[in-house]
Scaffold this active site. Structure first.
Site: not given
Ligand code: PSU
Ligand code: MN
Length: 302
Positions: A24, A158
């Protein structure tokens, strides 16, 4: 017509049945500060190549969906300000309007499926946020795992998220959650949590077989492989808890909402740990890339 560019080495590997790992770009633009973001992105690609697979980092650049980026494109994305964070809902508009955007886990899965890539390595997935019972903030990543046939290797979810609720939604959506080499569901910066993962596997080969079996059964969707951060790089759950609580409190006070929540919390946690959270983040991303390469290689020979 879909404006699409597949990097030559990715196209070659796909044509010849070689191992390919999707990556990604939101982790580059919104997940880590410059210049570590670009260094890590390059290191991840190198490690995947060293493991005998071809990396394919996804992004939308000037309205073109790229499957695999050149070094100068990675550099430009890593330094750019105001790059959009694109998930399932944003992808068509970003491409149609000639925009530039970094792909989240959900959008990367969509791009991978289109290209015929089955395995994707990242840091952590989005999930159910704390307080979701009032905010309804549940990442589109979870629903993507239920419908798009890509195996995603992440270090669990996380600890800024509500992990029990995240596991519940994954179960409801029929997503296999497989801890790698341990029983506990890993919590990103910490190798273990007090939650048991629903499934456990100890080899890339088993994970590749399970991926194929889902398709054989005619089931949509992918799998989440929860790979614990190497112990020497982890920060314990006890140490992270007050830091996360502090970042969360500040986010609430500043009324940070929607897409901005995850990047805000990651950046604050980086500051509150004096950069230590980033060291851990880097270690787990590299670890996940290596396992993803092993799974992609196992799938290529199965
Ligand atoms: N995990 C990380 N760093 C990130 C993300 C996840 O260590 O930047 C990003 C990923 O792209 C994931 C997104 O899909 O955060 C999720 O965002 P949201 O909670 O807004 O859906
Ligand atoms: Mn969200």
């Amino acid at each position: 017509m879909l404006p699409l560019t597949i990097a030559p080495d990715v196209a070659h590997a796909l044509k010849t049945g070689g191992a390919v790992v999707a990556l990604e770009s939101t982790i580059i633009t919104h997940g880590m500060p410059y210049p570590q973001n670009v260094e890590v992105a390059a290191q991840v690609e190198d490690d995947i190549r060293a493991a005998g697979a071809v990396p394919a980092t996804m992004a939308v650049i000037d309205g073109v969906l790229h499957i695999g980026l050149e070094a100068d494109q990675l550099q430009a994305l890593g330094q750019a300000k105001n790059v959009a964070k694109i998930s399932r809902a944003d992808m068509p508009a970003c491409i149609a309007t000639g925009g530039t955007g970094a792909t989240t886990v959900a959008a990367t899965m969509i791009a991978a499926r289109m290209a015929g890539i089955s395995v994707f390595g990242t840091g952590g997935i989005g999930g159910v946020h704390k307080g979701a019972e009032t905010s309804f903030d549940i990442s589109a990543d979870l629903m993507e795992l239920a419908q798009t046939p890509v195996t995603v290797v992440a270090a669990g979810a996380k600890a800024i998220l509500d992990l029990p609720k995240t596991l519940e939604v994954l179960e409801t959506q029929g997503v296999p959650v497989i801890a790698y080499g341990q029983d506990s569901f890993p919590a990103f910066w910490s190798a273990t949590s007090d939650l048991a993962a629903p499934l456990r596997m100890d080899s890339a080969k088993e994970i590749a077989r399970a991926h194929k079996m889902r398709a054989s059964l005619g089931l949509p969707g992918g799998q989440l492989v929860a790979n614990p951060v190497p112990l020497e790089a982890e920060i314990s759950g006890a140490e992270m808890a007050p830091v996360i609580a502090q970042a969360q409190k500040e986010g609430d006070e500043q009324a940070i909402l929607g897409k901005a929540v995850t990047p805000f919390l990651l950046a604050r946690i980086f500051e509150l740990t004096h950069g230590r959270s980033l060291e851990t983040n880097i270690a787990l991303v590299l670890n996940n890339a290596r396992l993803a390469a092993a799974i992609a290689s196992a799938l290529a020979v199965e």
